[in-house]
Design an enzyme around this catalytic site. Sequence first.
Site, PDB file in Angstrom:
ATOM      1  N   GLU B 129       0.832  -1.208   0.000  1.00 46.80           N
ATOM      2  CA  GLU B 129       0.000   0.000   0.000  1.00 46.80           C
ATOM      3  C   GLU B 129       0.869   1.262   0.000  1.00 46.80           C
ATOM      4  O   GLU B 129       0.533   2.256  -0.647  1.00 46.80           O
ATOM      5  CB  GLU B 129      -0.904  -0.042   1.243  1.00 46.80           C
ATOM      6  CG  GLU B 129      -1.819   1.136   1.448  1.00 46.80           C
ATOM      7  CD  GLU B 129      -2.948   1.197   0.433  1.00 46.80           C
ATOM      8  OE1 GLU B 129      -2.699   1.643  -0.706  1.00 46.80           O
ATOM      9  OE2 GLU B 129      -4.084   0.813   0.787  1.00 46.80           O
ATOM     10  N   THR B 182      -3.696  11.712  -5.131  1.00 51.35           N
ATOM     11  CA  THR B 182      -3.624  11.533  -3.676  1.00 51.35           C
ATOM     12  C   THR B 182      -2.862  12.702  -3.046  1.00 51.35           C
ATOM     13  O   THR B 182      -3.240  13.207  -1.987  1.00 51.35           O
ATOM     14  CB  THR B 182      -2.927  10.204  -3.324  1.00 51.35           C
ATOM     15  OG1 THR B 182      -3.594   9.156  -4.014  1.00 51.35           O
ATOM     16  CG2 THR B 182      -2.998   9.927  -1.837  1.00 51.35           C
TER      17      THR B 182
END
Lengths: 308, 308
Positions: B129, B182
Amino acid sequence: MNKEIRIFSPATVANVACGFDVLGFCLDTIGDEMVIRQTEQKGIKITVIEGYDLPFEVEQNVAGVSALAMYNSLQPDCGFEIEIYKNIKPGSGIGSSSASAAGSVFGMNELLGKPLNKTQLTHFAMKGEALASKCEHADNLAPAIFGGFTLVKSASPLQILQLPTPSDLFVTLIHPQIEIKTSESRAILPKEILLQNAIIQWANVGSLVHALHTSNYDLIKDALCDVVIEPYRKQLIPHFDDVKNAAMKAGALGCAISGSGPSIFMLSKGEDIAKSVQKAIKTVYAKTNIAFETYVSKINTEGIKTIL
Amino acid sequence: MNKEIRIFSPATVANVACGFDVLGFCLDTIGDEMVIRQTEQKGIKITVIEGYDLPFEVEQNVAGVSALAMYNSLQPDCGFEIEIYKNIKPGSGIGSSSASAAGSVFGMNELLGKPLNKTQLTHFAMKGEALASKCEHADNLAPAIFGGFTLVKSASPLQILQLPTPSDLFVTLIHPQIEIKTSESRAILPKEILLQNAIIQWANVGSLVHALHTSNYDLIKDALCDVVIEPYRKQLIPHFDDVKNAAMKAGALGCAISGSGPSIFMLSKGEDIAKSVQKAIKTVYAKTNIAFETYVSKINTEGIKTIL
């Protein structure tokens, strides 16, 4: 003959580490007694105050103001006399004014045949609380009136959640006999906090609620942590870190400021540990020249109640 | 012969309105498939990627990095091949990278006879991740691996709580086909927030956890509120307020940004309402020139799993 009841109005712990302004729980062994008497003569009268020196004028007395708010709203065909036998020292940080504010409305409601539910009682009690703390809040009132652990989801509209209480949870409390002004304990807090600290805090609040639902004492221990308020307010409480260290070493699950202080509470699993914790924190304060009281109590799941 | 398994790795919703960075839940009808094959030849190899254009180099691929982290730790006497059949579009805000990162470690663990528990799997998946989101977090991984609702109490040490899922809870989801970086969705957030907003947020987190434990749908509705993050991030999502208004009017319990967006999720009581909500939000986006997909899904209480 005039109907009357005697009630026990318990002390309470607000904030509960991570739950600043929203969480609270109810104590069992510490509280005021009050007698509420229904009279033919209309109006509210305070007839006895024992224990501490508080005003008899209804509009100047926390119990009087909450009683009057409820009385004016319900307009019953009678009056009430209030006797207050105060054990909880005002300014101790364990809900002294809340006990008074809750007591009068609870007693009147009982005598009138319970026309109001607990949330409605809290609503009127908040009017009295506002006299003492300059703002309407329910962090101490909710646990006093509902018992056990409570979460005030919002003050307006008033929404109170009753959380489960694990059966083996005990409280140790120390009340150092110093004065902290509510105004000072409010003023010391920042208006803004780090987002990253807020995240830690709401993770802990969520975890604590989950821990209460699952009677997970290890998780209660992990969640009883306050990274937002304690760093500021502990400066106002002498020897806070020493008390906390001693309590944790003696086996407490957590230790934090009760309300805005100066009292400090600890939660423990089982009465034996709670008593060991009491011994440990007594040792800390015995070395100082500050007078103090300590208590051990079960969590009171019943809240305010009628007594014989 | 080489042992292999096929797995379904679900999409997930992180943050869940009030629970920024800590809460998440797992979806049922949207997810990737992956095949993990145990090989005699040592090492990790990615042999198939379908659906989206992603790197085959193990160190450049989210599923590869998590697999490698686990592989290097366990040092098994075999290797693994990974096939990725991607359905979750990267950057959609419903845990695309988490599904990949979780899939490889889950599959390897199954083939090795489950030496690791779910928290340990999450630990290794976080390494993957981190390749996608530049930081190790578990908000999407926890619900993918544990299923249902999860609360990440802390990322270090990793502590994940599995919360109960009321049986009648359904998700509606809209994915507007726009790109939000992001980095941008992080940069738009303030470093500090108002204490009074933080208090509202942790009251809501505590209330939501209580509501999940008590299957109280009214309280779920009251608690699904984000006063901290949404005011900033919704600016990056066209027509967010219109979608929210339409969803709430159609009977949704709540509506908020999924992860860092651009997807928006709604929770509803019952599949019928979830479908009415879907219809209502389709109408909003149909008027725009932005391509979009919508989904309705049960909450997936099982999480990632082996399929035939």
